[in-house]
Design an enzyme around this catalytic site. Structure first.
Site, PDB file in Angstrom:
ATOM      1  N   PRO A 126       0.827  -1.218   0.000  1.00 36.17           N
ATOM      2  CA  PRO A 126       0.000   0.000   0.000  1.00 36.17           C
ATOM      3  C   PRO A 126       0.860   1.267   0.000  1.00 36.17           C
ATOM      4  CG  PRO A 126      -0.229  -1.227   2.085  1.00 36.17           C
ATOM      5  CD  PRO A 126       0.579  -2.072   1.167  1.00 36.17           C
ATOM      6  N   GLU A 153       3.176  -6.610   8.258  1.00 39.27           N
ATOM      7  CA  GLU A 153       3.501  -5.187   8.075  1.00 39.27           C
ATOM      8  C   GLU A 153       4.481  -4.966   6.931  1.00 39.27           C
ATOM      9  OE1 GLU A 153       0.930  -5.505  10.615  1.00 39.27           O
ATOM     10  OE2 GLU A 153       1.409  -3.454  10.032  1.00 39.27           O
ATOM     11  N   ARG A 195      -3.701  -9.362 -20.247  1.00 44.42           N
ATOM     12  CA  ARG A 195      -4.686  -9.162 -21.312  1.00 44.42           C
ATOM     13  C   ARG A 195      -4.154  -8.257 -22.420  1.00 44.42           C
ATOM     14  NH1 ARG A 195      -7.501  -4.359 -20.941  1.00 44.42           N
ATOM     15  NH2 ARG A 195      -9.375  -5.050 -22.035  1.00 44.42           N
ATOM     16  N   ASP A 210     -10.569   0.807 -24.534  1.00 46.26           N
ATOM     17  CA  ASP A 210     -10.718   0.648 -23.094  1.00 46.26           C
ATOM     18  C   ASP A 210     -10.798   1.985 -22.382  1.00 46.26           C
ATOM     19  OD1 ASP A 210     -10.505  -2.072 -23.230  1.00 46.26           O
ATOM     20  OD2 ASP A 210      -8.421  -2.164 -22.561  1.00 46.26           O
TER      21      ASP A 210
HETATM   22 CL1  6GU Z   1      -0.366  -3.804  -3.692  1.00 48.17          CL
HETATM   23  N1  6GU Z   1      -0.775  -4.626  -1.209  1.00 48.17           N
HETATM   24  C1  6GU Z   1      -1.396  -4.553  -0.029  1.00 48.17           C
HETATM   25  N2  6GU Z   1      -1.057  -5.402   0.941  1.00 48.17           N
HETATM   26  N3  6GU Z   1      -2.343  -3.685   0.244  1.00 48.17           N
HETATM   27  C2  6GU Z   1      -2.662  -2.851  -0.728  1.00 48.17           C
HETATM   28  C3  6GU Z   1      -2.059  -2.852  -1.980  1.00 48.17           C
HETATM   29  C4  6GU Z   1      -1.103  -3.770  -2.192  1.00 48.17           C
HETATM   30  N4  6GU Z   1      -2.588  -1.895  -2.736  1.00 48.17           N
HETATM   31  C5  6GU Z   1      -3.491  -1.316  -1.985  1.00 48.17           C
HETATM   32  N5  6GU Z   1      -3.547  -1.886  -0.772  1.00 48.17           N
END
Ligand code: 6GU
Length: 281
Positions: A126, A153, A195, A210
């Site tokens: 994230p 984590e 894709r 798209d």
């Molecule tokens: Cl790529 N990984 C994780 N664990 N949480 C996320 C993410 C990725 N993208 C948004 N939240």
């Protein structure tokens, strides 16, 4: 012997079964057709202790656990080189195998080491840079993509730093929300990327329209019947006038983008007639 696939994907995870959807639908078809090879590797194969520990408490304290460098380091070395447990892994087979293209199984990534170019390592987190259609497009031209799925984590940052010796590394997020681990994000990114590999989608023109390919959202689509539950398909779509239909679709795209994702319009080149549609003249 079968021809080399266009792309090989390797995924390292503590939940290999999470990646089973790879064997289905579009991705399974690409595997079956020999365009794509997929290896899924259980990180615990690279642990050294009886408990097969992959994580430990964070330096400096705080909640959660951090994934151990002594486990991830050798795992990523082996997956890049096609050695150790990574060499023994059976490639994923499509859920509906019948053409026998991958039936020999377990071919591994031995042909990749001669290509000269470092593989791409994607680390889902994230805290990564936002995943985008542009990234999917760029990655779809790669020969070897490795995904390192962290849980808890995250992974000790030195793993990412050290991996630069053998990989080109990108830390990537799929959106502003937190998932438990990277596995589902890998499925999202792999589908967006695969894709776009030539030959994966039946209709070659179909991703040129798209959403995002031209920076705008796609407008609504309709099929028969012309009237359904009292609702009509827009008249223009039966006019037979292709220029008029194209103009209408452009308008719908512009209006929908203005309503739902106005910030996207800042990066799109707007014609005079586009600006008229949007009422910003
Ligand atoms: Cl790529 N990984 C994780 N664990 N949480 C996320 C993410 C990725 N993208 C948004 N939240």
């Amino acid at each position: 012997m079968t021809a080399d696939p266009a792309m090989r994907i390797d995924v390292v995870t503590i939940f290999p079964e999470y990646l089973d959807p790879f064997r289905h639908a579009l991705l399974g078809k690409a595997i079956e057709n020999g365009i794509l090879q997929v290896g899924v590797h259980n990180l615990r194969q690279w642990t050294h202790d009886v408990h097969q520990a992959v994580d430990s408490t964070p330096c400096g304290g705080g909640p959660g656990m951090v994934m151990k460098p002594e486990v991830w380091g050798p795992a990523l070395d082996d997956v890049a080189a096609g050695t150790g447990p990574a060499a023994e892994a059976e490639d994923l087979e499509s859920a509906t195998p019948h053409k026998g293209s991958n039936a020999a199984g377990g071919v591994g990534n031995k042909t990749l080491q001669h290509s000269g170019e470092k593989p791409l390592l994607v680390v889902p987190t994230p805290a990564g840079a936002p995943f985008s259609q542009e990234m999917a497009q760029r990655w779809s031209r790669e020969r070897h993509v490795v995904f390192a799925c962290g849980r808890y984590e995250g992974i000790d940052q030195r793993v990412v730093e050290d991996a630069e010796q053998r990989y080109r590394v990108e830390e990537v997020s799929i959106g502003d929300y937190v998932l438990i681990g990277g596995e589902v994000a890998v499925l999202v990114m792999a589908e967006a990327m695969v894709r776009l590999i030539p030959g994966v989608l039946g209709n070659r023109a179909s991703h040129e329209e798209d959403s995002f390919q031209d920076g705008l959202l796609e407008g609504p689509s309709y099929t028969r019947p012309r009237q359904w539950r009292g609702l009509e398909v827009p008249e223009v779509l039966f006019s037979g006038n292709h220029a008029k239909i194209e103009q209408w679709r452009r308008e719908q795209s512009l209006l929908r983008t203005q309503q739902r994702r106005p910030e996207l319009l800042e990066h799109v080149e707007l014609s005079k007639s586009d600006r008229q549609v949007l009422g910003c003249d």
